[in-house]
Write a protein that holds these residues in place. Structure first.
Motif, PDB file in Angstrom:
ATOM      1  N   LEU A 107     -33.347  79.999  37.620  1.00 39.87           N
ATOM      2  CA  LEU A 107     -34.106  79.965  38.871  1.00 39.87           C
ATOM      3  C   LEU A 107     -34.904  81.254  39.065  1.00 39.87           C
ATOM      4  CD1 LEU A 107     -32.870  78.653  42.301  1.00 39.87           C
ATOM      5  CD2 LEU A 107     -34.007  80.866  42.152  1.00 39.87           C
ATOM      6  N   MET A 108     -34.272  82.405  38.794  1.00 45.49           N
ATOM      7  CA  MET A 108     -34.974  83.684  39.001  1.00 45.49           C
ATOM      8  C   MET A 108     -36.124  83.859  38.018  1.00 45.49           C
ATOM      9  SD  MET A 108     -32.054  86.441  40.118  1.00 45.49           S
ATOM     10  CE  MET A 108     -30.903  86.140  38.769  1.00 45.49           C
ATOM     11  N   PHE A 109     -35.935  83.432  36.773  1.00 52.00           N
ATOM     12  CA  PHE A 109     -37.006  83.517  35.788  1.00 52.00           C
ATOM     13  C   PHE A 109     -38.228  82.721  36.258  1.00 52.00           C
ATOM     14  CE2 PHE A 109     -39.349  82.364  32.000  1.00 52.00           C
ATOM     15  CZ  PHE A 109     -39.267  83.475  31.171  1.00 52.00           C
ATOM     16  N   LYS A 110     -37.989  81.507  36.734  1.00 53.83           N
ATOM     17  CA  LYS A 110     -39.094  80.675  37.207  1.00 53.83           C
ATOM     18  C   LYS A 110     -39.755  81.281  38.445  1.00 53.83           C
ATOM     19  CE  LYS A 110     -37.163  76.361  35.378  1.00 53.83           C
ATOM     20  NZ  LYS A 110     -36.560  75.042  35.691  1.00 53.83           N
ATOM     21  N   ALA A 111     -38.945  81.816  39.367  1.00 48.69           N
ATOM     22  CA  ALA A 111     -39.491  82.400  40.594  1.00 48.69           C
ATOM     23  C   ALA A 111     -40.361  83.614  40.293  1.00 48.69           C
ATOM     24  CB  ALA A 111     -38.356  82.778  41.541  1.00 48.69           C
ATOM     25  N   LEU A 112     -39.939  84.452  39.360  1.00 48.77           N
ATOM     26  CA  LEU A 112     -40.718  85.643  39.019  1.00 48.77           C
ATOM     27  C   LEU A 112     -42.089  85.268  38.471  1.00 48.77           C
ATOM     28  CD1 LEU A 112     -37.892  87.810  37.447  1.00 48.77           C
ATOM     29  CD2 LEU A 112     -39.327  88.507  39.386  1.00 48.77           C
ATOM     30  N   GLY A 113     -42.176  84.142  37.821  1.00 48.47           N
ATOM     31  CA  GLY A 113     -43.449  83.724  37.247  1.00 48.47           C
ATOM     32  C   GLY A 113     -44.429  83.127  38.226  1.00 48.47           C
ATOM     33  N   VAL A 114     -43.947  82.668  39.397  1.00 47.60           N
ATOM     34  CA  VAL A 114     -44.852  81.937  40.296  1.00 47.60           C
ATOM     35  C   VAL A 114     -44.894  82.465  41.726  1.00 47.60           C
ATOM     36  CG1 VAL A 114     -44.616  79.813  38.945  1.00 47.60           C
ATOM     37  CG2 VAL A 114     -43.089  80.210  40.892  1.00 47.60           C
ATOM     38  N   CYS A 115     -43.925  83.268  42.155  1.00 47.16           N
ATOM     39  CA  CYS A 115     -43.855  83.679  43.564  1.00 47.16           C
ATOM     40  C   CYS A 115     -44.473  85.054  43.782  1.00 47.16           C
ATOM     41  CB  CYS A 115     -42.404  83.711  44.050  1.00 47.16           C
ATOM     42  SG  CYS A 115     -41.586  82.102  44.031  1.00 47.16           S
ATOM     43  N   ALA A 116     -45.217  85.179  44.896  1.00 50.01           N
ATOM     44  CA  ALA A 116     -45.825  86.457  45.248  1.00 50.01           C
ATOM     45  C   ALA A 116     -45.141  87.117  46.426  1.00 50.01           C
ATOM     46  CB  ALA A 116     -47.315  86.266  45.558  1.00 50.01           C
ATOM     47  N   ASP A 117     -44.416  86.348  47.236  1.00 55.56           N
ATOM     48  CA  ASP A 117     -43.794  86.918  48.425  1.00 55.56           C
ATOM     49  C   ASP A 117     -42.653  86.017  48.894  1.00 55.56           C
ATOM     50  OD1 ASP A 117     -45.047  84.736  49.762  1.00 55.56           O
ATOM     51  OD2 ASP A 117     -46.796  85.961  50.251  1.00 55.56           O
TER      52      ASP A 117
ATOM     53  N   ARG B 211     -40.846  78.296  49.816  1.00 59.91           N
ATOM     54  CA  ARG B 211     -41.420  77.008  49.403  1.00 59.91           C
ATOM     55  C   ARG B 211     -40.895  76.617  48.020  1.00 59.91           C
ATOM     56  NH1 ARG B 211     -46.071  79.231  51.875  1.00 59.91           N
ATOM     57  NH2 ARG B 211     -46.945  79.903  49.879  1.00 59.91           N
ATOM     58  N   PHE B 212     -40.751  77.612  47.159  1.00 61.76           N
ATOM     59  CA  PHE B 212     -40.196  77.386  45.816  1.00 61.76           C
ATOM     60  C   PHE B 212     -38.798  76.782  45.921  1.00 61.76           C
ATOM     61  CE2 PHE B 212     -37.453  79.186  42.480  1.00 61.76           C
ATOM     62  CZ  PHE B 212     -38.103  78.792  41.312  1.00 61.76           C
ATOM     63  N   LEU B 213     -37.958  77.334  46.801  1.00 55.19           N
ATOM     64  CA  LEU B 213     -36.607  76.805  46.981  1.00 55.19           C
ATOM     65  C   LEU B 213     -36.642  75.385  47.553  1.00 55.19           C
ATOM     66  CD1 LEU B 213     -34.665  79.883  48.428  1.00 55.19           C
ATOM     67  CD2 LEU B 213     -34.493  78.931  46.112  1.00 55.19           C
ATOM     68  N   ASP B 214     -37.544  75.139  48.496  1.00 53.20           N
ATOM     69  CA  ASP B 214     -37.645  73.802  49.082  1.00 53.20           C
ATOM     70  C   ASP B 214     -38.015  72.753  48.034  1.00 53.20           C
ATOM     71  OD1 ASP B 214     -36.999  74.588  51.658  1.00 53.20           O
ATOM     72  OD2 ASP B 214     -39.090  74.888  52.261  1.00 53.20           O
ATOM     73  N   GLU B 215     -38.853  73.145  47.073  1.00 58.42           N
ATOM     74  CA  GLU B 215     -39.369  72.197  46.093  1.00 58.42           C
ATOM     75  C   GLU B 215     -38.562  72.184  44.800  1.00 58.42           C
ATOM     76  OE1 GLU B 215     -43.365  73.542  45.630  1.00 58.42           O
ATOM     77  OE2 GLU B 215     -43.938  73.031  47.703  1.00 58.42           O
ATOM     78  N   TYR B 216     -37.580  73.066  44.682  1.00 55.86           N
ATOM     79  CA  TYR B 216     -36.810  73.175  43.441  1.00 55.86           C
ATOM     80  C   TYR B 216     -35.969  71.911  43.243  1.00 55.86           C
ATOM     81  CZ  TYR B 216     -34.661  75.964  39.700  1.00 55.86           C
ATOM     82  OH  TYR B 216     -34.260  76.456  38.485  1.00 55.86           O
ATOM     83  N   PRO B 217     -35.910  71.390  42.023  1.00 60.60           N
ATOM     84  CA  PRO B 217     -35.165  70.135  41.784  1.00 60.60           C
ATOM     85  C   PRO B 217     -33.698  70.244  42.195  1.00 60.60           C
ATOM     86  CG  PRO B 217     -36.514  70.701  39.877  1.00 60.60           C
ATOM     87  CD  PRO B 217     -36.568  71.876  40.798  1.00 60.60           C
ATOM     88  N   ARG B 218     -33.191  69.197  42.856  1.00 57.13           N
ATOM     89  CA  ARG B 218     -31.786  69.106  43.233  1.00 57.13           C
ATOM     90  C   ARG B 218     -31.021  68.284  42.213  1.00 57.13           C
ATOM     91  NH1 ARG B 218     -34.525  72.389  46.629  1.00 57.13           N
ATOM     92  NH2 ARG B 218     -33.519  72.654  48.664  1.00 57.13           N
ATOM     93  N   PRO B 219     -29.763  68.644  41.947  1.00 57.14           N
ATOM     94  CA  PRO B 219     -29.061  69.827  42.426  1.00 57.14           C
ATOM     95  C   PRO B 219     -29.642  71.095  41.789  1.00 57.14           C
ATOM     96  CG  PRO B 219     -27.726  68.721  40.783  1.00 57.14           C
ATOM     97  CD  PRO B 219     -28.899  67.827  41.053  1.00 57.14           C
ATOM     98  N   MET B 220     -29.669  72.199  42.545  1.00 57.64           N
ATOM     99  CA  MET B 220     -30.246  73.437  42.029  1.00 57.64           C
ATOM    100  C   MET B 220     -29.344  74.107  40.996  1.00 57.64           C
ATOM    101  SD  MET B 220     -32.344  75.167  45.181  1.00 57.64           S
ATOM    102  CE  MET B 220     -31.337  74.811  46.618  1.00 57.64           C
ATOM    103  N   ARG B 221     -28.077  73.711  40.965  1.00 61.09           N
ATOM    104  CA  ARG B 221     -27.097  74.225  40.005  1.00 61.09           C
ATOM    105  C   ARG B 221     -26.873  75.730  40.145  1.00 61.09           C
ATOM    106  NH1 ARG B 221     -26.016  69.798  37.202  1.00 61.09           N
ATOM    107  NH2 ARG B 221     -27.661  68.248  36.888  1.00 61.09           N
ATOM    108  N   VAL B 222     -26.865  76.178  41.397  1.00 54.71           N
ATOM    109  CA  VAL B 222     -26.589  77.585  41.682  1.00 54.71           C
ATOM    110  C   VAL B 222     -25.629  77.681  42.857  1.00 54.71           C
ATOM    111  CG1 VAL B 222     -28.852  78.338  40.845  1.00 54.71           C
ATOM    112  CG2 VAL B 222     -28.541  77.871  43.291  1.00 54.71           C
ATOM    113  N   GLU B 223     -24.888  78.757  42.894  1.00 52.64           N
ATOM    114  CA  GLU B 223     -24.073  79.139  44.043  1.00 52.64           C
ATOM    115  C   GLU B 223     -24.178  80.658  44.092  1.00 52.64           C
ATOM    116  OE1 GLU B 223     -19.591  78.457  45.900  1.00 52.64           O
ATOM    117  OE2 GLU B 223     -19.862  78.533  43.724  1.00 52.64           O
ATOM    118  N   ALA B 224     -25.164  81.154  44.862  1.00 56.73           N
ATOM    119  CA  ALA B 224     -25.513  82.566  44.730  1.00 56.73           C
ATOM    120  C   ALA B 224     -26.179  83.111  45.980  1.00 56.73           C
ATOM    121  CB  ALA B 224     -26.454  82.754  43.537  1.00 56.73           C
TER     122      ALA B 224
END
Length: 409
Positions: free
Chosen positions: A110-120, A126-139
């Motif tokens: 998740l963090m690798f993908k976020a670093l590539g596309v998120c600016a703020d 919005r990235f979290l809202d659109e991320y495929p479920r289940p997100m497979r994280v507990e963090a």
């Protein structure tokens, strides 16, 4: 009652032995409590993979630097910052999962993908809202950006909650600490409560001064041997007595055998160029390591000691630190790996490697100080940065060759 507590602790110890569970300590410091008004994001990484390195990536929208395992797994980042000044890290949580999904622990993906596309922060939400479920994280994801945003996001397979470090009702002292439970999770569950209390006590004493820096964090958190439950400090208590600790149980200190790196990301003030976001990293074992500053704009031309070496998948800086850590955790039989020879780290004679490496880190800080001040005024000079990166890499072997602990074996 004591019997029940003992049984509960024993179960935790058996089910979550050291080296198996990711168990990081972290904090977000807003500009209210830092020396220069810039936010700081700290991750002290505990994990079963002791070899870590830095890697540069050309992301989908933004280039970024990331802390990765060595050997690295494709598409994973354990902390990082990108060219837009968006920075992220995580701590594992153990009290917000509310389903029976089996395939988990995808925080680094998740963090690798976020670093590539998120600016703020807004784009991350919005990235979290659109991320495929289940997100497979507990963090708990700690995030800062170049617009003054600073928050933790407590995330499970289906939902997320924002813990805003800029909200005085949530963080009245200007900072937040996170370990291995979530504020919004099930009460009393999770892990890392002693480390949480330790970090909070240390920071709470310093935050009112408003002078916290990346190096204060490394020295007072990443390299702290204060134990809040026992109310002892392995460094200060022995200095007062003039005697050295020998073998000490390695339990619930912030730095410990399963520590693999410590990172402080120094953000920018609102209106400053995001390219001046600095990722300070200590690889291997912070008491045995030296912090180095890194910038995304240097691209693949980062200090060679922090990157995959020509000889192996590992970074030379990490190898040097781990060689010292193995002298501290040298017992292998039985429960020997739960004990550390603390005199190798710190002693009354001043010959512990943590003490002898302090001037080395000061030298690195001094090497970059004037350049950083100039770049903040006039823009980052990539040629000068690459030259400094080569210089700092050349300094590293000398930092370790003359250490007393290396001369005595």
């Amino acid at each position: 009652m004591r019997h029940n507590i003992f049984i509960a602790l024993l179960i935790c110890y058996i089910c979550f032995p050291q080296g198996v569970v990711d168990a990081c300590t972290s904090a977000i410091f807003t500009g209210k409590v830092t020396a220069d008004g810039r936010p700081l994001l700290w991750k002290h990484r505990d994990t079963g993979e002791e070899n870590n390195r830095i890697e540069f990536f050309e992301g989908e929208k933004h280039a970024f630097l990331a802390l990765v395992n060595s050997p690295a797994q494709d598409g994973e980042a354990w902390a990082g910052t990108n060219g837009a000044g968006f920075s992220i890290m995580n701590t594992a949580s153990y009290n917000i999962k509310d389903d029976d999904v089996k395939e988990m622990d995808k925080e680094a993906v998740l963090m690798f993908k976020a670093l590539g596309v998120c600016a703020d922060l807004a784009e991350f939400e919005r990235f979290l809202d659109e991320y495929p479920r289940p997100m497979r994280v507990e963090a708990n994801f700690g995030v800062i950006d170049a617009k003054g945003g600073a928050a933790y996001y407590e995330v499970n397979n289906t939902a997320w909650t924002k813990i805003d470090a800029n909200d005085p009702k949530i963080a009245p002292d200007g900072f937040l600490v996170s370990t291995n439970f979530s504020y919004t999770g099930r009460f009393g569950e999770g892990m890392g409560y002693i480390r949480y209390q330790t970090a909070r006590e240390i920071v709470s004493r310093r935050a009112p001064h408003g002078d916290i820096t990346p190096h204060w964090i490394f020295d007072n958190l990443s390299r702290s041997f204060y134990h809040s439950l026992q109310e002892i400090d392995l460094t200060k208590d022995r200095l007062a007595s003039g005697r050295d600790f020998g073998w000490v149980v390695d339990q619930d200190y912030i730095p410990r055998r399963i520590t693999s790196a410590s990172v402080v990301i120094q953000g920018v003030k609102q209106g400053e160029n995001p390219e001046m976001t600095i990722l300070w990293a200590v690889l291997g074992y912070p008491p045995a390591g030296v912090a180095v500053p890194l910038w995304v704009k240097a691209g693949a031309h980062q200090p060679a000691v922090m990157l995959k070496s020509d000889a192996s998948e590992n970074a030379a800086a990490c190898d040097l630190a781990l060689a010292l850590k193995r002298k501290t955790f040298s017992l292998k039989r039985g429960n020997g790996d739960r004990y550390m020879n603390f005199a190798t780290v710190f002693n009354a004679s001043g010959t512990g490697y943590m003490q002898e490496l302090a001037p080395a880190e000061a030298a690195v800080r001094s090497l970059f100080r004037d350049a950083v001040a100039n770049w903040r005024e006039n823009g980052l000079d990539t040629d000068a940065l690459r030259s400094l990166n080569r210089e700092v890499s050349g300094m590293f072997p000398g930092f370790y060759q003359t250490l007393t602990v290396n001369q005595s074996n």
